[in-house]
Design a protein around this motif. Structure first.
Motif, PDB file in Angstrom:
ATOM      1  N   ASP A 175       6.948  -1.856  -2.902  1.00 34.70           N
ATOM      2  CA  ASP A 175       6.071  -2.699  -3.713  1.00 34.70           C
ATOM      3  C   ASP A 175       6.825  -2.973  -5.014  1.00 34.70           C
ATOM      4  OD1 ASP A 175       4.201  -3.897  -5.288  1.00 34.70           O
ATOM      5  OD2 ASP A 175       2.691  -2.323  -5.114  1.00 34.70           O
ATOM      6  N   VAL A 230       5.293   1.659   6.439  1.00 33.26           N
ATOM      7  CA  VAL A 230       4.371   0.648   6.975  1.00 33.26           C
ATOM      8  C   VAL A 230       4.689   0.421   8.444  1.00 33.26           C
ATOM      9  CG1 VAL A 230       4.110  -0.505   4.741  1.00 33.26           C
ATOM     10  CG2 VAL A 230       5.858  -1.307   6.357  1.00 33.26           C
ATOM     11  N   ASP A 234       3.652  -5.148  10.412  1.00 32.49           N
ATOM     12  CA  ASP A 234       3.140  -5.594   9.112  1.00 32.49           C
ATOM     13  C   ASP A 234       4.256  -5.946   8.132  1.00 32.49           C
ATOM     14  OD1 ASP A 234       0.559  -5.133  10.010  1.00 32.49           O
ATOM     15  OD2 ASP A 234       0.550  -3.059   9.279  1.00 32.49           O
ATOM     16  N   LEU A 238       4.438  -8.633   4.613  1.00 31.08           N
ATOM     17  CA  LEU A 238       4.541  -7.943   3.321  1.00 31.08           C
ATOM     18  C   LEU A 238       5.791  -8.384   2.560  1.00 31.08           C
ATOM     19  CD1 LEU A 238       3.446  -4.334   4.350  1.00 31.08           C
ATOM     20  CD2 LEU A 238       2.322  -5.761   2.610  1.00 31.08           C
ATOM     21  N   PHE A 265      -0.433  -5.873  -1.333  1.00 29.86           N
ATOM     22  CA  PHE A 265      -1.145  -5.579  -0.085  1.00 29.86           C
ATOM     23  C   PHE A 265      -2.395  -6.461   0.047  1.00 29.86           C
ATOM     24  CE2 PHE A 265       1.327  -1.762  -0.911  1.00 29.86           C
ATOM     25  CZ  PHE A 265       1.901  -1.539   0.332  1.00 29.86           C
TER      26      PHE A 265
END
Length: 298
Positions: A175, A230, A234, A238, A265
């Motif tokens: 992230d 993850v 996905d 992302l 997210f």
């Protein structure tokens, strides 16, 4: 109504005419421009006839990546053309592509022309079609491929992948909006992680170039918990949303308390929900075509 259109690859010639009033009187310039416009219309009609004789489906020349045909391009009119302009274009092209002129090769293109005219000449049908086309054109601008932006080494180069499971379905995701650029992950798993240059954040360059223990150590060493395991399925969305859809600021701006820190997210969930909505709308539109129309669209 002007749709959000883009320059699609319809293989049509593009010629620019420059008129210099220093050398041409205004009346002559206007006549020349009108003559040029007429020649462009004639050339456009020849393109339509050529589409019927070219190899491959007649509709492919005017088809978007999702399979939808751009009827405005088929008829060579603007998306705000009047009914009279649409009728005039249809009749002119129908003559050029008639089977009496092109033989059997003109059959498919005639079906396509009829389909385009049937839709665009009826107000309600045209309005519904415009809405579908707007969505399709927006998707053309969307460069999301469904593939991860980091290299999936178990597939790219299995001999270099450090995963112990042949059907590995886990991936590592950073992230980047919460990353502070401390480089801990780069030190512990240098083959997988790198610092991207635009915002000074960590990013996964390639999946599974380090062992699971090394990756877990990198995750545990992160002081802000910005690295996550993850699901492989996905990962593409992302990474795409992280790098293309959410607002970004560099580390210095974030650490000073300035700038918006988006939740990647949540943004990804919204992105995928919207894509599913568009796909469902496209499927509903596709089911509305007759068998003859479907043949012309293939």
């Amino acid at each position: 109504m002007h749709l959000t259109r883009r320059a699609l690859n319809y293989s049509q010639p593009c010629v620019t005419l420059r008129l210099h009033q220093t050398f041409l009187p205004e009346s002559s310039a206007g006549q020349l421009a009108a003559c040029f416009a007429q020649r462009q219309k004639q050339r456009r009609r020849c393109d339509c006839a050529a589409a019927a004789t070219a190899s491959g489906p007649a509709a492919a020349k005017y088809m978007l990546s999702n399979g939808m045909v751009d009827y405005y391009e088929v008829l060579g009119v603007d998306d705000d053309a009047t009914n009279d302009e649409i009728k005039k274009a249809y009749r002119a092209l129908a003559k050029e592509c008639h089977p009496d002129y092109l033989g059997d090769k003109g059959h498919n293109i005639c079906i396509l022309l009829n389909e385009a005219y049937e839709v665009l000449s009826i107000a309600d049908a045209r309005q519904a079609y415009n809405a579908q086309l707007e969505t399709a054109l927006a998707d053309e601008e969307d460069d999301y491929t469904g593939e991860p932006l980091s290299k999936w080494m178990p597939a790219v180069n299995p001999s270099m992948a450090k995963s112990e499971h042949p059907d590995e379905d886990r991936a590592v995701f950073v992230d980047e909006n919460t990353c502070i650029g401390c480089k801990q992950c780069v030190w512990h798993a240098p083959a997988c992680f790198r610092i991207e240059s635009d915002y000074g954040r960590s990013r996964v360059f390639a999946q599974w170039l380090n062992t699971e223990d090394e990756l877990q150590t990198a995750i545990d060493s992160c002081p802000v918990n910005c690295i996550h395991w993850v699901k492989k399925q996905d990962l593409p969305a992302l990474e795409y949303v992280m790098q293309n859809r959410v607002e970004r600021v560099n580390v210095g701006v974030m650490m000073s308390g300035q700038g918006l820190v988006a939740d990647v997210f949540s943004a990804t969930a919204s992105f995928m929900k919207e894509r599913r909505r568009k796909e469902e709308a496209q499927l509903r539109a596709k089911r509305a075509y007759s068998p003859a129309q479907e043949d012309a669209r293939r």
